[in-house]
Design a protein around this motif. Structure first.
Motif, PDB file in Angstrom:
ATOM      1  N   SER A   1       0.324  -1.381   0.194  1.00 11.03           N
ATOM      2  CA  SER A   1      -0.366  -0.096   0.012  1.00 11.03           C
ATOM      3  C   SER A   1       0.473   1.385   0.039  1.00 11.03           C
ATOM      4  CB  SER A   1      -1.440  -0.212   1.175  1.00 11.03           C
ATOM      5  OG  SER A   1      -1.196   1.707   1.683  1.00 11.03           O
ATOM      6  N   LEU A   2       0.566   1.763  -0.501  1.00 10.80           N
ATOM      7  CA  LEU A   2       2.145   2.926  -1.270  1.00 10.80           C
ATOM      8  C   LEU A   2       1.484   4.759  -0.721  1.00 10.80           C
ATOM      9  CD1 LEU A   2       4.695   3.612  -2.025  1.00 10.80           C
ATOM     10  CD2 LEU A   2       3.617   4.092  -4.427  1.00 10.80           C
ATOM     11  N   ILE A   3       1.651   5.465  -0.177  1.00 11.73           N
ATOM     12  CA  ILE A   3       1.599   5.871   0.155  1.00 11.73           C
ATOM     13  C   ILE A   3       2.685   7.312   0.152  1.00 11.73           C
ATOM     14  CG2 ILE A   3       0.190   5.444   1.874  1.00 11.73           C
ATOM     15  CD1 ILE A   3       1.765   6.569   3.798  1.00 11.73           C
ATOM     16  N   GLY A   4       2.356   8.742   0.311  1.00 17.22           N
ATOM     17  CA  GLY A   4       2.820   9.335  -0.303  1.00 17.22           C
ATOM     18  C   GLY A   4       3.154  10.700   1.365  1.00 17.22           C
ATOM     19  N   LEU A   5       4.128  11.735   0.848  1.00 17.10           N
ATOM     20  CA  LEU A   5       4.051  12.305   2.096  1.00 17.10           C
ATOM     21  C   LEU A   5       3.094  12.972   3.031  1.00 17.10           C
ATOM     22  CD1 LEU A   5       8.185  14.006   1.297  1.00 17.10           C
ATOM     23  CD2 LEU A   5       7.235  12.221   3.496  1.00 17.10           C
ATOM     24  N   ASN A   6       2.681  13.257   1.810  1.00 12.42           N
ATOM     25  CA  ASN A   6       0.880  14.335   2.214  1.00 12.42           C
ATOM     26  C   ASN A   6      -0.317  13.067   2.460  1.00 12.42           C
ATOM     27  OD1 ASN A   6       1.983  16.528   0.871  1.00 12.42           O
ATOM     28  ND2 ASN A   6       1.386  16.179  -0.592  1.00 12.42           N
ATOM     29  N   ASP A   7       0.370  11.968   3.330  1.00  7.69           N
ATOM     30  CA  ASP A   7      -1.051  11.317   3.582  1.00  7.69           C
ATOM     31  C   ASP A   7      -0.591  10.749   4.823  1.00  7.69           C
ATOM     32  OD1 ASP A   7      -3.005  10.353   1.067  1.00  7.69           O
ATOM     33  OD2 ASP A   7      -0.741   9.222   0.227  1.00  7.69           O
ATOM     34  N   LEU A   8       0.548  11.454   5.395  1.00  9.08           N
ATOM     35  CA  LEU A   8       0.871  10.940   6.923  1.00  9.08           C
ATOM     36  C   LEU A   8       0.421  11.964   7.818  1.00  9.08           C
ATOM     37  CD1 LEU A   8       4.983  10.840   6.069  1.00  9.08           C
ATOM     38  CD2 LEU A   8       3.247   8.861   6.512  1.00  9.08           C
ATOM     39  N   ASN A   9      -0.175  13.231   7.648  1.00  5.11           N
ATOM     40  CA  ASN A   9      -1.504  13.968   8.530  1.00  5.11           C
ATOM     41  C   ASN A   9      -0.534  14.555   9.588  1.00  5.11           C
ATOM     42  OD1 ASN A   9      -3.688  14.600   7.045  1.00  5.11           O
ATOM     43  ND2 ASN A   9      -4.187  11.842   8.340  1.00  5.11           N
ATOM     44  N   LYS A  10       1.079  14.449   9.327  1.00 10.86           N
ATOM     45  CA  LYS A  10       2.290  15.264  10.290  1.00 10.86           C
ATOM     46  C   LYS A  10       2.778  16.355   9.194  1.00 10.86           C
ATOM     47  CE  LYS A  10       2.698  10.793  12.727  1.00 10.86           C
ATOM     48  NZ  LYS A  10       4.030   9.369  12.548  1.00 10.86           N
ATOM     49  N   PRO A  11       3.254  17.553  10.017  1.00 13.37           N
ATOM     50  CA  PRO A  11       4.471  18.066   9.226  1.00 13.37           C
ATOM     51  C   PRO A  11       5.588  17.203   8.838  1.00 13.37           C
ATOM     52  CG  PRO A  11       4.020  18.361  11.803  1.00 13.37           C
ATOM     53  CD  PRO A  11       3.932  17.277  11.238  1.00 13.37           C
ATOM     54  N   VAL A  12       5.487  17.762   7.226  1.00  7.81           N
ATOM     55  CA  VAL A  12       6.194  17.513   6.285  1.00  7.81           C
ATOM     56  C   VAL A  12       7.981  17.270   6.176  1.00  7.81           C
ATOM     57  CG1 VAL A  12       7.501  17.190   3.754  1.00  7.81           C
ATOM     58  CG2 VAL A  12       5.307  17.056   4.445  1.00  7.81           C
ATOM     59  N   LEU A  13       9.067  16.556   6.542  1.00  4.33           N
ATOM     60  CA  LEU A  13      10.352  16.507   6.887  1.00  4.33           C
ATOM     61  C   LEU A  13      10.540  17.800   6.375  1.00  4.33           C
ATOM     62  CD1 LEU A  13      12.824  16.367   8.969  1.00  4.33           C
ATOM     63  CD2 LEU A  13      12.931  14.539   7.672  1.00  4.33           C
ATOM     64  N   LYS A  14      11.187  18.321   6.503  1.00  4.08           N
ATOM     65  CA  LYS A  14      12.446  19.808   5.019  1.00  4.08           C
ATOM     66  C   LYS A  14      13.624  18.662   5.061  1.00  4.08           C
ATOM     67  CE  LYS A  14       9.748  23.689   5.537  1.00  4.08           C
ATOM     68  NZ  LYS A  14       9.388  23.358   4.645  1.00  4.08           N
ATOM     69  N   ILE A  15      13.765  18.502   3.801  1.00  4.22           N
ATOM     70  CA  ILE A  15      15.516  17.561   3.641  1.00  4.22           C
ATOM     71  C   ILE A  15      16.395  18.692   3.091  1.00  4.22           C
ATOM     72  CG2 ILE A  15      16.885  15.839   2.986  1.00  4.22           C
ATOM     73  CD1 ILE A  15      14.009  13.851   3.825  1.00  4.22           C
ATOM     74  N   GLU A  16      17.453  19.033   2.958  1.00  4.14           N
ATOM     75  CA  GLU A  16      18.406  19.530   2.861  1.00  4.14           C
ATOM     76  C   GLU A  16      18.917  18.262   1.139  1.00  4.14           C
ATOM     77  OE1 GLU A  16      22.632  22.545   1.973  1.00  4.14           O
ATOM     78  OE2 GLU A  16      21.525  21.746   4.477  1.00  4.14           O
ATOM     79  N   GLU A  17      18.749  18.627  -0.055  1.00  6.79           N
ATOM     80  CA  GLU A  17      19.253  17.432  -0.958  1.00  6.79           C
ATOM     81  C   GLU A  17      20.296  18.066  -1.583  1.00  6.79           C
ATOM     82  OE1 GLU A  17      16.434  16.792  -4.098  1.00  6.79           O
ATOM     83  OE2 GLU A  17      14.834  16.868  -2.769  1.00  6.79           O
ATOM     84  N   SER A  18      21.793  17.736  -0.650  1.00 10.09           N
ATOM     85  CA  SER A  18      22.567  18.744  -0.426  1.00 10.09           C
ATOM     86  C   SER A  18      23.757  17.363  -1.737  1.00 10.09           C
ATOM     87  CB  SER A  18      23.892  18.860   0.270  1.00 10.09           C
ATOM     88  OG  SER A  18      23.780  17.051   1.293  1.00 10.09           O
ATOM     89  N   GLY A  19      23.419  16.205  -1.879  1.00 12.38           N
ATOM     90  CA  GLY A  19      24.364  14.927  -2.792  1.00 12.38           C
ATOM     91  C   GLY A  19      24.784  15.464  -4.094  1.00 12.38           C
ATOM     92  N   ASN A  20      26.099  15.019  -4.789  1.00 13.30           N
ATOM     93  CA  ASN A  20      25.837  15.804  -5.689  1.00 13.30           C
ATOM     94  C   ASN A  20      25.707  14.501  -6.889  1.00 13.30           C
ATOM     95  OD1 ASN A  20      28.204  17.373  -4.803  1.00 13.30           O
ATOM     96  ND2 ASN A  20      29.139  16.090  -3.849  1.00 13.30           N
ATOM     97  N   CYS A  21      24.605  13.403  -6.962  1.00 12.64           N
ATOM     98  CA  CYS A  21      24.034  13.049  -7.737  1.00 12.64           C
ATOM     99  C   CYS A  21      22.765  12.321  -7.476  1.00 12.64           C
ATOM    100  CB  CYS A  21      25.030  12.099  -8.526  1.00 12.64           C
ATOM    101  SG  CYS A  21      25.406  10.627  -6.814  1.00 12.64           S
ATOM    102  N   PRO A  22      22.206  12.472  -8.646  1.00 16.43           N
ATOM    103  CA  PRO A  22      20.611  11.274  -7.638  1.00 16.43           C
ATOM    104  C   PRO A  22      20.608  10.222  -6.514  1.00 16.43           C
ATOM    105  CG  PRO A  22      21.133  11.563 -10.099  1.00 16.43           C
ATOM    106  CD  PRO A  22      22.195  11.797  -9.605  1.00 16.43           C
ATOM    107  N   LEU A  23      22.002   9.309  -6.724  1.00 19.93           N
ATOM    108  CA  LEU A  23      21.749   8.187  -5.831  1.00 19.93           C
ATOM    109  C   LEU A  23      21.957   8.570  -4.585  1.00 19.93           C
ATOM    110  CD1 LEU A  23      21.656   5.517  -5.249  1.00 19.93           C
ATOM    111  CD2 LEU A  23      24.195   5.389  -5.657  1.00 19.93           C
ATOM    112  N   GLU A  24      23.032  10.291  -4.132  1.00 20.26           N
ATOM    113  CA  GLU A  24      23.143  11.207  -2.748  1.00 20.26           C
ATOM    114  C   GLU A  24      22.192  11.177  -2.478  1.00 20.26           C
ATOM    115  OE1 GLU A  24      26.853  12.725  -3.614  1.00 20.26           O
ATOM    116  OE2 GLU A  24      27.506  11.173  -3.601  1.00 20.26           O
ATOM    117  N   ASN A  25      20.826  12.042  -2.956  1.00 21.60           N
ATOM    118  CA  ASN A  25      20.167  12.884  -2.443  1.00 21.60           C
ATOM    119  C   ASN A  25      19.359  11.737  -2.344  1.00 21.60           C
ATOM    120  OD1 ASN A  25      20.831  14.945  -3.048  1.00 21.60           O
ATOM    121  ND2 ASN A  25      20.469  15.920  -4.939  1.00 21.60           N
ATOM    122  N   ALA A  26      18.786  10.621  -2.923  1.00 18.39           N
ATOM    123  CA  ALA A  26      18.443   9.651  -2.609  1.00 18.39           C
ATOM    124  C   ALA A  26      18.200   8.750  -1.552  1.00 18.39           C
ATOM    125  CB  ALA A  26      18.179   7.735  -3.786  1.00 18.39           C
TER     126      ALA A  26
END
Length: 205
Positions: free
Chosen positions: A26-51
């Motif tokens: 059962s797949l849900i997204g961040l907006n389905d949590l009914n909680k504040p969405v965590l803010k994340i700094e995507e500081s990676g140098n490539c897609p894999l690091e950010n993932a």
């Protein structure tokens, strides 16, 4: 198994739900949590690091199975300093709207005579039962395509570059090709990766 897909993009969530509909999740997204969405700094140098950064942060915060994806856009013939990479939507430190992205990339295509060749490079990280899995193989990289100077009339919120995407073989917009529902051609790669992770997780439990 309920799994959090680390995105607030409704279009991406809907697409992945269809892609993974045959799996026992059962797949849900961040907006389905009914909680504040965590803010994340995507500081990676490539897609894999950010993932990895996103998946680890969401797993720690929400304490449930999670996967996060990241994408980089590579434009053939563009110098390294100007490559969008993982900052597809952020140009010169400004986060662009869908319409602004269409305007920016269509203008950039003019430098290539209206035929700017590009492809998406994707990565995914999934965490289940405290174990981390990640992947950025060839089957989750898109085919090479053309970014045009003129947008197709059809626009889908959250996927602005789709309106500029042209198939290199037929020279038609992907939106005008009946058999080409998704020019990314990565659905099977994502599906197979997540299926492998689930099978491995089930064998451990």
């Amino acid at each position: 198994m309920k799994i959090l897909f680390g995105t607030g993009n409704a279009a991406k969530l809907s697409h992945l739900k269809r892609c993974l509909s045959d799996l026992p999740i059962s797949l849900i997204g961040l907006n389905d949590l009914n909680k504040p969405v965590l803010k994340i700094e995507e500081s990676g140098n490539c897609p894999l690091e950010n993932a990895k950064i996103k998946a680890k942060a969401y797993y720690k915060e929400y304490n449930m199975p999670v996967f996060s994806c990241d994408t980089g856009l590579f434009i053939f013939g563009l110098n390294k300093e100007r490559q969008p990479g993982t900052h597809v939507r952020t140009i010169n430190e400004k986060r662009l709207t869908d319409d602004e992205m269409i305007e920016y990339y269509s203008s950039l295509s003019k430098e290539f005579g209206g035929k700017m060749y590009a492809r998406y490079e994707n990565a995914i990280c999934m965490i289940v039962n405290d174990k981390e899995y990640y992947y950025d193989g060839e089957d989750i990289k898109s085919e090479k395509f053309i970014i045009s100077t003129t947008a197709h009339p059809k626009k889908v919120q959250g996927f602005p570059i789709d309106s500029l995407a042209i198939d290199i073989y037929s020279n038609k917009y992907y939106y005008d090709i009946d058999y080409a529902k998704d020019y990314f051609s990565v659905d099977n790669g994502f599906h197979n990766f997540i299926e492998r992770v689930l099978n491995n997780a089930n064998s451990i439990i």
